[in-house]
Scaffold this active site. Structure first.
Site, mmCIF file in Angstrom:
data_model
loop_
_atom_site.group_PDB
_atom_site.id
_atom_site.type_symbol
_atom_site.label_atom_id
_atom_site.label_comp_id
_atom_site.label_asym_id
_atom_site.label_seq_id
_atom_site.Cartn_x
_atom_site.Cartn_y
_atom_site.Cartn_z
ATOM 1 N N TYR A 32 1.066 -1.471 -0.741
ATOM 2 C CA TYR A 32 0.081 0.315 -0.241
ATOM 3 C C TYR A 32 1.118 1.099 -0.053
ATOM 4 C CZ TYR A 32 -4.594 1.433 0.034
ATOM 5 O OH TYR A 32 -6.106 2.152 -0.874
ATOM 6 N N HIS A 34 3.112 5.197 -0.337
ATOM 7 C CA HIS A 34 2.541 6.086 -0.172
ATOM 8 C C HIS A 34 4.100 6.612 -1.109
ATOM 9 C CE1 HIS A 34 4.445 6.094 2.961
ATOM 10 N NE2 HIS A 34 3.780 5.410 4.095
ATOM 11 N N HIS A 37 7.375 5.519 0.749
ATOM 12 C CA HIS A 37 8.224 4.700 0.225
ATOM 13 C C HIS A 37 8.938 4.646 -1.449
ATOM 14 C CE1 HIS A 37 4.839 2.697 2.350
ATOM 15 N NE2 HIS A 37 5.504 2.058 2.897
ATOM 16 N N GLY A 147 12.779 4.501 6.144
ATOM 17 C CA GLY A 147 11.799 5.395 6.461
ATOM 18 C C GLY A 147 11.904 5.707 7.891
ATOM 19 N N ASP A 150 9.638 5.417 11.628
ATOM 20 C CA ASP A 150 9.458 4.779 12.773
ATOM 21 C C ASP A 150 11.341 4.482 12.871
ATOM 22 O OD1 ASP A 150 9.662 2.220 13.949
ATOM 23 O OD2 ASP A 150 8.202 1.723 13.041
ATOM 24 N N GLN A 153 12.554 1.720 14.433
ATOM 25 C CA GLN A 153 13.017 0.073 13.595
ATOM 26 C C GLN A 153 13.815 0.386 13.369
ATOM 27 O OE1 GLN A 153 9.075 -2.069 11.177
ATOM 28 N NE2 GLN A 153 10.398 -0.400 9.756
ATOM 29 N N SER A 185 2.080 7.901 5.422
ATOM 30 C CA SER A 185 1.310 6.359 5.981
ATOM 31 C C SER A 185 0.162 6.004 5.777
ATOM 32 C CB SER A 185 1.573 6.519 7.845
ATOM 33 O OG SER A 185 0.480 5.598 8.291
ATOM 34 N N SER A 186 0.643 4.411 5.062
ATOM 35 C CA SER A 186 0.183 4.113 4.527
ATOM 36 C C SER A 186 -2.120 3.232 5.950
ATOM 37 C CB SER A 186 0.115 1.881 4.828
ATOM 38 O OG SER A 186 1.398 2.068 3.581
HETATM 39 O O1 PAF Z 1 7.856 -0.791 8.233
HETATM 40 C C1 PAF Z 1 7.641 -2.335 7.886
HETATM 41 O O2 PAF Z 1 6.604 -1.415 6.894
HETATM 42 C C2 PAF Z 1 7.545 -2.530 8.142
HETATM 43 O O3 PAF Z 1 7.495 -2.965 9.484
HETATM 44 C C3 PAF Z 1 8.686 -3.930 7.710
HETATM 45 C C4 PAF Z 1 9.452 -3.104 7.371
HETATM 46 C C5 PAF Z 1 8.440 -3.437 6.056
HETATM 47 C C6 PAF Z 1 8.766 -5.089 8.237
HETATM 48 O O4 PAF Z 1 7.762 -5.877 7.679
#
Ligand code: PAF
Length: 279
Positions: A32, A34, A37, A147, A150, A153, A185-186
């Site tokens: 999904y 945007h 991405h 990105g 997050d 992450q 964000s999706s």
């Molecule tokens: O950020 C995301 O979209 C997800 O956490 C990822 C990094 C693709 C892992 O599934």
């Protein structure tokens, strides 16, 4: 551009590229797509000979009460978008392809996942580290793109790659925002018109906090206090967390100085959105 759904097909393509000594950029996504991405695919395109975009709604990073079943999906639109940005391959496996029925190995980490998102979503980062380790092994990329939205992450992935001596570079890319400031964000698609307006409170609070720090305020309780006050004034918003942490260890800090991350997760109605700024 090719769309492949099995690990064997993708490995075959990767083997061919490796034989030709071509560099590979990986953009892991849950689809999904945007412009956030898109900026990752564009960066990967610029830096590498070949670009793989993975589109996989990873079941093991969702808690049972979360939006796995309803997470938005549109492979056709995503494929057209990736092709327009010059991606070479989309990897779109089914969950059974990634997790066979006897799957038992997980990549977990302590410390960095105990704060922020880890407090309220304990399954998330174990699932993220596991799926990314698998994607890195399958794709053998020179670089992988994430990105800054997050930020936790991103810090966790960098740490995992270092701890496990994985042979790739992690590239962080800036947050992409809508014209009015909302971070792309999706999950923004879940918002009603009224919630979409209310969601602007996240970026308003981020910009306000950022300005306070730029103007010289370093006391985390003062900066976070004003940010929280702004968010709490919005009736549709419910704070999950608003915190200042060390940008490397993700541990809470009382003085905001580099490298720091000021991050928030806020529910707007039922939708949990995140935003942040780094110092
Ligand atoms: O950020 C995301 O979209 C997800 O956490 C990822 C990094 C693709 C892992 O599934």
């Amino acid at each position: 551009m090719k769309v492949v759904s099995t690990i064997a097909e993708l490995k075959e393509i990767i083997r061919g590229w490796k034989k030709e000594d071509l560099s590979i950029g990986l953009v892991p996504t849950m689809g999904y797509l945007h412009e956030g991405h898109g900026s990752l695919v564009t960066a990967a395109r610029k830096d590498n000979d070949r670009v793989v975009v993975s589109i996989f709604v990873n079941p093991i990073q969702f808690a049972p009460n979360e939006d796995l079943a309803t997470y938005p999906r549109d492979l056709e639109k995503d494929s057209a978008y990736c092709e327009s940005l010059g991606a070479d391959v989309i990897f779109h496996p089914e969950p059974e392809e990634m997790y066979h029925k006897n799957f038992t190995t997980f990549v977990d980490m302590t410390l960095l996942t105990e704060e922020l998102g880890g407090l309220t979503r304990p399954t998330d980062f174990r699932g993220v580290c596991t799926v990314l380790s698998k994607l890195f092994h399958i794709t053998e990329p020179d670089r992988a793109y994430f990105g800054q939205k997050d930020a936790q992450q991103l810090a966790i992935v960098r740490h995992t790659v270092e701890d496990l001596n994985m042979n790739l570079e992690i590239v962080g890319c800036p947050i992409i925002r809508e014209e009015d400031g909302l971070a792309k964000s999706s999950r923004n698609t879940y918002l009603s018109e009224e919630e979409r307006k209310a969601a602007l409170v996240l970026s308003r609070a981020v910009f306000h906090g950022q300005k306070m720090v730029a103007d010289g305020e370093t006391d985390a309780s003062v900066v976070l206090g004003e940010m929280k006050q702004m968010i709490e004034a919005e009736p549709l918003a419910k704070i999950d967390y608003v915190k200042a942490v060390d940008g490397l260890t993700m541990q809470q800090i009382t003085e905001i100085k580099a490298p720091a991350l000021v991050a928030m997760a806020v529910y707007i109605g039922k939708t949990r959105l995140i935003d942040n700024f780094i110092v």
